[in-house]
Design a protein around this motif. Structure first.
Motif, PDB file in Angstrom:
ATOM      1  N   THR A 170       0.833  -1.200   0.000  1.00  0.00           N
ATOM      2  CA  THR A 170       0.000   0.000   0.000  1.00  0.00           C
ATOM      3  C   THR A 170       0.873   1.257   0.000  1.00  0.00           C
ATOM      4  OG1 THR A 170      -1.697  -1.175   1.254  1.00  0.00           O
ATOM      5  CG2 THR A 170      -1.792   1.242   1.257  1.00  0.00           C
ATOM      6  N   SER A 204       2.386   2.981  -5.249  1.00  0.00           N
ATOM      7  CA  SER A 204       1.832   2.996  -6.606  1.00  0.00           C
ATOM      8  C   SER A 204       2.792   3.722  -7.544  1.00  0.00           C
ATOM      9  CB  SER A 204       0.483   3.710  -6.625  1.00  0.00           C
ATOM     10  OG  SER A 204       0.645   5.109  -6.426  1.00  0.00           O
ATOM     11  N   GLU A 218       2.029   5.893  -9.714  1.00  0.00           N
ATOM     12  CA  GLU A 218       1.681   7.316  -9.764  1.00  0.00           C
ATOM     13  C   GLU A 218       2.275   8.092  -8.597  1.00  0.00           C
ATOM     14  OE1 GLU A 218      -1.117   5.118 -12.306  1.00  0.00           O
ATOM     15  OE2 GLU A 218      -0.322   4.807 -10.278  1.00  0.00           O
TER      16      GLU A 218
END
Length: 257
Positions: free
Chosen positions: A147, A150, A152
């Motif tokens: 988590t 990412s 991005e």
């Protein structure tokens, strides 16, 4: 008996460390990933060595090979592509060796991204352009990304981005990165860098997928994304600035490295 995890670097026989070649020459057993290595690397192994290509073996079978060598009292050279500190899967291997009481050590190698930067003739950290390098991977048929990690979120920093295990998804990934880097952001894809089959593709986020797909690249490639790949107009670093040198020498002339 010891299992030597050895960084094989980009897979070129002449880019191994001196320690790596010594350990290979002294180990009666060598386990290697044939997908990523030039066969010439194995020339460092002794005559009659047991050579095991692990590209089609699961972790259980690899462990069985190592345990058998342990019972015979034979050292094992376990070649890892690139440097063992990144995407080498040694954490899961050493955990099993620890459970069996089999000793091991690690010899670092040249990371694939470092070999790629050398081939490109580029520094990946350029003053006021990019001062960080993010090493990450794409998720497909693999374990989930943690988590917060990412693509991005990394791209939003503007750092130089190095993608491993991602060449099969280059079109999708380029599309996800355009928003943060811009379509004209330079990209390089290095396939089997420093090996006889070496192929280096240069382009931008707008066209790199076309280039990769035209050459049907599917594995053994590193993708580098970032403005540092094309930076020409940038400030000079403080390391060799005139004011710093004068301060170090008390104004008596240039400092010596």
């Amino acid at each position: 008996m010891t299992v030597h995890f050895i960084g094989a670097g980009p897979g070129a026989a002449d880019l191994l460390t001196v320690r790596a070649t010594r350990l290979l020459a002294e180990s009666p057993v060598c386990l290697y990933a044939g997908t990523y290595l030039d066969a010439a690397v194995l020339a460092h192994c002794p005559d009659g060595a047991r050579l095991v290509d692990t590209q089609h073996l699961d972790l259980d079978r690899i462990t069985v090979e190592i345990a058998a060598a342990h019972e015979r009292g034979e050292d094992v050279a376990r070649l890892c592509s690139g440097d063992p500190s990144v995407y080498s899967a040694i954490a899961e291997q050493t955990r099993r060796l620890d459970a069996r009481g089999i000793p091991w050590d690690i010899t670092p190698g040249i990371a694939a991204y470092a070999a790629t930067a050398a081939r490109l003739g580029r520094e990946l950290t350029v003053p006021e352009v990019a001062q960080s390098v993010v090493l990450t991977r794409a998720q497909r048929d693999s374990t989930a990304m943690p988590t917060g990690e990412s693509l991005e979120s990394f791209a939003a920093t503007g750092a130089t981005l190095v993608l491993h295990l991602a060449v099969r998804r280059v079109r999708e990934l380029a599309g996800r990165l355009v928003e943060h880097y811009g379509a004209d952001c330079p990209v390089a894809v290095a396939h089997r860098v420093e090996q006889p089959e070496e192929l280096v593709l240069r382009g931008t986020l707008a066209d790199i997928a076309d280039r990769v797909e035209a050459h049907d690249l599917r594995q053994a490639a590193v993708i580098v994304v970032g403005r540092a790949l094309r930076a020409e107009d940038f400030v000079e670093s403080h390391l060799y600035s005139c004011r710093r040198v004068e301060g170090l020498t008390g104004g008596r002339g240039p400092a010596r490295d």
